[in-house]
Scaffold this motif. Structure first.
Motif, PDB file in Angstrom:
ATOM      1  N   TYR A 102       0.808  -1.212   0.000  1.00  9.91           N
ATOM      2  CA  TYR A 102       0.000   0.000   0.000  1.00  9.91           C
ATOM      3  C   TYR A 102       0.848   1.272   0.000  1.00  9.91           C
ATOM      4  O   TYR A 102       0.313   2.365  -0.171  1.00  9.91           O
ATOM      5  CB  TYR A 102      -0.949   0.008   1.207  1.00  9.91           C
ATOM      6  CG  TYR A 102      -1.835  -1.213   1.213  1.00  9.91           C
ATOM      7  CD1 TYR A 102      -2.844  -1.375   0.270  1.00  9.91           C
ATOM      8  CD2 TYR A 102      -1.637  -2.226   2.147  1.00  9.91           C
ATOM      9  CE1 TYR A 102      -3.649  -2.502   0.252  1.00  9.91           C
ATOM     10  CE2 TYR A 102      -2.442  -3.365   2.140  1.00  9.91           C
ATOM     11  CZ  TYR A 102      -3.442  -3.496   1.191  1.00  9.91           C
ATOM     12  OH  TYR A 102      -4.220  -4.621   1.174  1.00  9.91           O
ATOM     13  N   ASN A 103       2.152   1.111   0.177  1.00 12.60           N
ATOM     14  CA  ASN A 103       3.051   2.266   0.139  1.00 12.60           C
ATOM     15  C   ASN A 103       3.442   2.507  -1.322  1.00 12.60           C
ATOM     16  O   ASN A 103       4.472   2.046  -1.794  1.00 12.60           O
ATOM     17  CB  ASN A 103       4.291   1.992   1.002  1.00 12.60           C
ATOM     18  CG  ASN A 103       5.207   3.184   1.080  1.00 12.60           C
ATOM     19  OD1 ASN A 103       5.157   4.100   0.260  1.00 12.60           O
ATOM     20  ND2 ASN A 103       6.086   3.161   2.074  1.00 12.60           N
ATOM     21  N   LYS A 104       2.589   3.227  -2.018  1.00 20.36           N
ATOM     22  CA  LYS A 104       2.775   3.438  -3.463  1.00 20.36           C
ATOM     23  C   LYS A 104       4.067   4.180  -3.786  1.00 20.36           C
ATOM     24  O   LYS A 104       4.736   3.874  -4.775  1.00 20.36           O
ATOM     25  CB  LYS A 104       1.572   4.182  -4.066  1.00 20.36           C
ATOM     26  CG  LYS A 104       0.274   3.421  -3.962  1.00 20.36           C
ATOM     27  CD  LYS A 104       0.349   2.118  -4.717  1.00 20.36           C
ATOM     28  CE  LYS A 104      -0.967   1.366  -4.611  1.00 20.36           C
ATOM     29  NZ  LYS A 104      -0.904   0.056  -5.207  1.00 20.36           N
ATOM     30  N   GLN A 105       4.436   5.133  -2.978  1.00 21.96           N
ATOM     31  CA  GLN A 105       5.664   5.888  -3.216  1.00 21.96           C
ATOM     32  C   GLN A 105       6.880   4.952  -3.213  1.00 21.96           C
ATOM     33  O   GLN A 105       7.673   4.956  -4.141  1.00 21.96           O
ATOM     34  CB  GLN A 105       5.827   6.984  -2.150  1.00 21.96           C
ATOM     35  CG  GLN A 105       7.101   7.799  -2.273  1.00 21.96           C
ATOM     36  CD  GLN A 105       7.061   8.789  -3.419  1.00 21.96           C
ATOM     37  OE1 GLN A 105       6.005   9.291  -3.771  1.00 21.96           O
ATOM     38  NE2 GLN A 105       8.218   9.075  -3.995  1.00 21.96           N
ATOM     39  N   ALA A 106       6.997   4.145  -2.176  1.00 21.04           N
ATOM     40  CA  ALA A 106       8.138   3.228  -2.067  1.00 21.04           C
ATOM     41  C   ALA A 106       8.094   2.165  -3.163  1.00 21.04           C
ATOM     42  O   ALA A 106       9.131   1.791  -3.722  1.00 21.04           O
ATOM     43  CB  ALA A 106       8.158   2.568  -0.692  1.00 21.04           C
ATOM     44  N   TYR A 107       6.883   1.696  -3.467  1.00 18.74           N
ATOM     45  CA  TYR A 107       6.748   0.689  -4.535  1.00 18.74           C
ATOM     46  C   TYR A 107       7.245   1.245  -5.866  1.00 18.74           C
ATOM     47  O   TYR A 107       8.045   0.608  -6.551  1.00 18.74           O
ATOM     48  CB  TYR A 107       5.283   0.242  -4.683  1.00 18.74           C
ATOM     49  CG  TYR A 107       5.056  -0.582  -5.929  1.00 18.74           C
ATOM     50  CD1 TYR A 107       5.453  -1.921  -5.976  1.00 18.74           C
ATOM     51  CD2 TYR A 107       4.492  -0.022  -7.067  1.00 18.74           C
ATOM     52  CE1 TYR A 107       5.278  -2.677  -7.128  1.00 18.74           C
ATOM     53  CE2 TYR A 107       4.320  -0.763  -8.218  1.00 18.74           C
ATOM     54  CZ  TYR A 107       4.706  -2.089  -8.247  1.00 18.74           C
ATOM     55  OH  TYR A 107       4.550  -2.821  -9.392  1.00 18.74           O
ATOM     56  N   PHE A 108       6.789   2.437  -6.236  1.00 21.94           N
ATOM     57  CA  PHE A 108       7.176   3.002  -7.527  1.00 21.94           C
ATOM     58  C   PHE A 108       8.646   3.418  -7.560  1.00 21.94           C
ATOM     59  O   PHE A 108       9.289   3.332  -8.607  1.00 21.94           O
ATOM     60  CB  PHE A 108       6.247   4.147  -7.930  1.00 21.94           C
ATOM     61  CG  PHE A 108       4.909   3.649  -8.414  1.00 21.94           C
ATOM     62  CD1 PHE A 108       4.805   2.848  -9.545  1.00 21.94           C
ATOM     63  CD2 PHE A 108       3.757   3.960  -7.723  1.00 21.94           C
ATOM     64  CE1 PHE A 108       3.579   2.372  -9.987  1.00 21.94           C
ATOM     65  CE2 PHE A 108       2.523   3.491  -8.156  1.00 21.94           C
ATOM     66  CZ  PHE A 108       2.431   2.692  -9.295  1.00 21.94           C
ATOM     67  N   GLU A 109       9.193   3.840  -6.434  1.00 17.89           N
ATOM     68  CA  GLU A 109      10.628   4.128  -6.381  1.00 17.89           C
ATOM     69  C   GLU A 109      11.436   2.855  -6.630  1.00 17.89           C
ATOM     70  O   GLU A 109      12.421   2.866  -7.377  1.00 17.89           O
ATOM     71  CB  GLU A 109      11.007   4.722  -5.026  1.00 17.89           C
ATOM     72  CG  GLU A 109      10.565   6.149  -4.840  1.00 17.89           C
ATOM     73  CD  GLU A 109      10.813   6.673  -3.432  1.00 17.89           C
ATOM     74  OE1 GLU A 109      11.317   5.916  -2.562  1.00 17.89           O
ATOM     75  OE2 GLU A 109      10.493   7.857  -3.190  1.00 17.89           O
ATOM     76  N   THR A 110      11.017   1.756  -6.005  1.00 13.70           N
ATOM     77  CA  THR A 110      11.699   0.475  -6.188  1.00 13.70           C
ATOM     78  C   THR A 110      11.559   0.004  -7.627  1.00 13.70           C
ATOM     79  O   THR A 110      12.539  -0.399  -8.262  1.00 13.70           O
ATOM     80  CB  THR A 110      11.132  -0.581  -5.212  1.00 13.70           C
ATOM     81  OG1 THR A 110      11.257  -0.093  -3.878  1.00 13.70           O
ATOM     82  CG2 THR A 110      11.851  -1.909  -5.354  1.00 13.70           C
TER      83      THR A 110
END
Length: 182
Positions: free
Chosen positions: A136-144
């Motif tokens: 649910y942490n979209k920011q961290a997911y998309f950074e990764t």
């Protein structure tokens, strides 16, 4: 358990023959008879080791990716980031360079980007799990995802188009790029 060197030698010959043939033909054009002839084995010997051409392809790909993920797992997670990330990149790049012909053939035949997508999903999910990043942490997911996709595409470009850049130089470049993102 002791591994029979004859079996290993035969499997290596089959795999190398397949990769050589695959570099000139589409996978659906390669036959067991072609591989047997090139590897100087009987067709029945091929079937002792593999169900069909696609089983052979899958085993080769799985072994290749296993080698890559094993090296990744030895160096990740990395603390402190700056010094260890360079070692991780160098290790991955060295492995890709050691297996250059195989990676080139597989990416060359990857018209639907299945291998690229598989690598992206594999490493993205691995990092998310190791770093305990919530889905649910979209920011961290998309950074990764951004970082993994970029690194994989740089690897593919280096393999397929850039014969001038040495592995250590590529490692330094990737390290500098990642440090800018931090």
């Amino acid at each position: 358990m002791r591994i029979d060197r004859r079996i290993t030698k035969t499997q290596r010959a089959i795999q190398q023959s397949f990769v050589d043939l695959l570099s000139h033909k589409k996978i659906n054009q390669v036959t067991v008879a072609d591989i047997a002839k090139k590897a100087d084995i009987a067709r029945s010997t091929f079937y002792l080791h593999y169900e069909d051409i696609y089983d052979l392809y899958e085993q080769i790909t799985d072994n290749l990716l296993s080698g890559l993920t094993n090296r990744f797992d030895r160096f990740y997670p990395i603390k402190p980031l700056a010094s260890s990330f360079k070692n991780l990149m160098q290790e991955l790049i060295n492995y890709v360079a050691e297996q250059k012909q195989l990676f080139q053939v597989l990416f060359q035949k990857d018209s639907e980007n299945k291998l690229t997508n598989h690598l992206t999903n594999l490493f993205t999910n691995r990092i998310l799990k190791i770093e305990k990043i919530s889905q649910y942490n979209k920011q961290a997911y998309f950074e990764t995802l951004f970082t993994v996709t970029g690194a994989i595409n740089i690897f593919v470009n280096w393999l397929m188009q850039d014969s001038d850049t040495e592995p250590h130089e590529l490692s330094n470049i990737l390290n500098q790029i990642i440090m800018k993102l931090e």
